[in-house]
Design an enzyme around this catalytic site. Structure first.
Site, PDB file in Angstrom:
ATOM      1  N   HIS A  74       2.818   5.345  -0.157  1.00  0.00           N
ATOM      2  CA  HIS A  74       4.223   4.814  -0.811  1.00  0.00           C
ATOM      3  C   HIS A  74       4.082   3.279  -0.390  1.00  0.00           C
ATOM      4  CE1 HIS A  74       8.879   5.196  -1.590  1.00  0.00           C
ATOM      5  NE2 HIS A  74       8.369   3.946  -1.794  1.00  0.00           N
ATOM      6  N   HIS A 101      10.408   8.009  -7.140  1.00  0.00           N
ATOM      7  CA  HIS A 101      11.589   7.926  -6.120  1.00  0.00           C
ATOM      8  C   HIS A 101      12.771   8.614  -6.486  1.00  0.00           C
ATOM      9  CE1 HIS A 101       8.842   4.268  -5.177  1.00  0.00           C
ATOM     10  NE2 HIS A 101       9.907   3.740  -4.372  1.00  0.00           N
ATOM     11  N   GLU A 114      16.723   8.248  -2.582  1.00  0.00           N
ATOM     12  CA  GLU A 114      16.793   7.110  -1.656  1.00  0.00           C
ATOM     13  C   GLU A 114      18.145   6.502  -1.485  1.00  0.00           C
ATOM     14  OE1 GLU A 114      14.773   3.447  -3.136  1.00  0.00           O
ATOM     15  OE2 GLU A 114      14.591   2.482  -1.397  1.00  0.00           O
ATOM     16  N   ASP A 168       6.420   1.140   2.198  1.00  0.00           N
ATOM     17  CA  ASP A 168       7.460   0.598   1.148  1.00  0.00           C
ATOM     18  C   ASP A 168       7.077  -0.909   0.447  1.00  0.00           C
ATOM     19  OD1 ASP A 168       9.083   1.283  -1.081  1.00  0.00           O
ATOM     20  OD2 ASP A 168      10.862   1.450   0.093  1.00  0.00           O
TER      21      ASP A 168
HETATM   22  N1  LIG Z   1      12.277   0.882  -2.145  1.00  0.00           N
HETATM   23  C1  LIG Z   1      12.061   0.693  -3.435  1.00  0.00           C
HETATM   24  N2  LIG Z   1      12.946   1.713  -4.061  1.00  0.00           N
HETATM   25  C2  LIG Z   1      12.974   1.606  -5.548  1.00  0.00           C
HETATM   26  N3  LIG Z   1      12.241   0.492  -6.173  1.00  0.00           N
HETATM   27  C3  LIG Z   1      11.495  -0.172  -5.569  1.00  0.00           C
HETATM   28  N4  LIG Z   1      10.622  -1.269  -6.001  1.00  0.00           N
HETATM   29  C4  LIG Z   1       9.947  -1.543  -4.613  1.00  0.00           C
HETATM   30  N5  LIG Z   1      10.380  -1.101  -3.573  1.00  0.00           N
HETATM   31  C5  LIG Z   1      11.331  -0.207  -3.987  1.00  0.00           C
HETATM   32 ZN   LIG Z   2       9.293   2.528  -2.875  1.00  0.00          ZN
END
Ligand SMILES: Nc1ncnc2[nH]cnc12
Ligand SMILES: [Zn+2]
Length: 349
Positions: free
Chosen positions: A18, A198, A201, A279
């Site tokens: 990721h 994703h 989150e 990330d």
């Molecule tokens: N943490 C994240 N969540 C969603 N989109 C992203 N694009 C880049 N980083 C991201």
């Molecule tokens: Zn991400």
């Protein structure tokens, strides 16, 4: 204080699953590329840009992340960005990286998708030759845009079908549930692409459910809000659906007020196949090893058994063949054996 030596955590071989390659752009490289390409930036120095990295949520980060990516215009820019990432990843003992890239961020500015994919592909080959690091590309659809735009992006990418192994879903999560992309993901599955998204989150557990049931994803990116739903936790554990957790990102984007409150130990203890990832390392305070170190430092529940498990999970969750995974597992056990002997004082450091 962590019970595992920081040196051992850093030495462990690991896979990174990721990482948004556009999120690896360090401020210095943003400024160098802006100058090379004659792109004006709304910040007058590297320091001023870095000072803007005080995020309150995902959207406040994304606004700056898309501004940073505006300096990428040429094949060489994508190559340079990815090479800088691979060099740091190799230093962190990342043996394999599956890179997300966001074509719509570039095609919307008139950059042809082939320029993006070819620059990244040349870097992947060079990194394999120079540092022995293997890698793959995962094309992400921006979820704040329409499904029609995702379909157009997929069509535009198909001449480079053999350059990427899968598709993902990123950008602003709240208000853009996975089911918005049901048809395009179905088409991607028909094409034999791996599918990830994703979910959970900032978004609720319901988004993780629909990523699984509607998009039929093989991995959940982030997924930390699964902890709020016992039935979902059971399903994720029973099916060993990997979660690509990004601890420093979660703290920087205020998903948790402090790393000591991160739910990674609870997710692991419940049997979920969690992995640690960076990330957007340039924006969130560090690369893979910075994530590993910060996590183990703040969460004393995590010991050697969890470190081994997290590394093994990263291999298991990667989209490579079983023989390659077996090679990484052997290497991991060798490093662990040496590391444990050093800690016990039976081998000179
Ligand atoms: N943490 C994240 N969540 C969603 N989109 C992203 N694009 C880049 N980083 C991201
Ligand atoms: Zn991400």
């Amino acid at each position: 204080m962590t019970t595992v030596s920081p040196a051992l955590l850093c030495a462990l071989p690991k896979a990174e699953l990721h990482i948004h390659i556009e999120g690896s752009l360090e401020p210095e490289l943003i400024f160098a590329l802006a100058q090379r390409n004659g792109v004006a930036l709304p910040y007058d120095s590297v320091e001023a840009l870095r000072a803007a990295y005080a995020f309150t949520d995902l959207q406040s980060f994304l606004d700056i992340y898309y501004a940073g990516a505006s300096v990428l215009l040429k094949e060489q820019d994508f190559f340079d960005m990815a090479m800088a990432y691979f060099e740091r990843a190799a230093q962190d003992n990342v043996v394999h990286a599956e890179l997300f890239f966001d074509p719509q961020t570039h095609t919307e500015r008139g950059v042809p998708i082939g320029v993006v994919i070819e620059g990244l592909t040349r870097a992947r080959r060079e990194a394999q030759a120079r540092w022995g690091i293997s890698s793959a590309l995962i094309l992400c659809f921006l979820r704040h845009l329409s499904q029609a735009s995702a379909f157009e992006t997929l069509e535009a990418a198909l001449p480079w079908r053999d350059h990427f192994i899968g598709v993902g879903l990123d950008s602003s999560e709240l208000g853009h549930p996975p089911e918005k992309f049901a048809e395009v993901f179905a088409r991607c599955r028909e094409l034999g692409l791996h599918v990830v998204a994703h979910a959970g989150e900032e978004g609720p557990p319901a988004y993780i459910w629909s990523a699984l049931e509607v998009l039929k994803v093989e991995r959940i990116d982030h997924g930390v809000r699964a902890i709020e739903d016992a039935a979902l936790m059971q399903r994720l554990a029973a099916e060993r659906v990997p979660l690509t957790v990004c601890p420093l990102s979660n703290v920087k984007l205020c998903v948790y007020p402090h790393m000591s409150q991160h739910q990674l130990p609870a997710l692991l203890a419940a049997g979920l196949a969690c992995t640690i990832n960076s990330d957007d390392p340039a924006y969130f305070g560090g690369t893979m090893n910075a994530n590993w170190l910060a996590t183990f430092e703040a969460l004393p529940q995590l010991g050697l058994a969890e470190a081994r498990k997290l590394a093994l999970n990263s291999f298991e969750a990667s989209f490579v063949d079983e023989a390659t995974k077996a090679g990484w597992r052997r290497k991991l056990e060798e490093v662990l054996a040496i590391g444990v002997e050093v800690v016990n004082g039976t081998k000179p450091g």
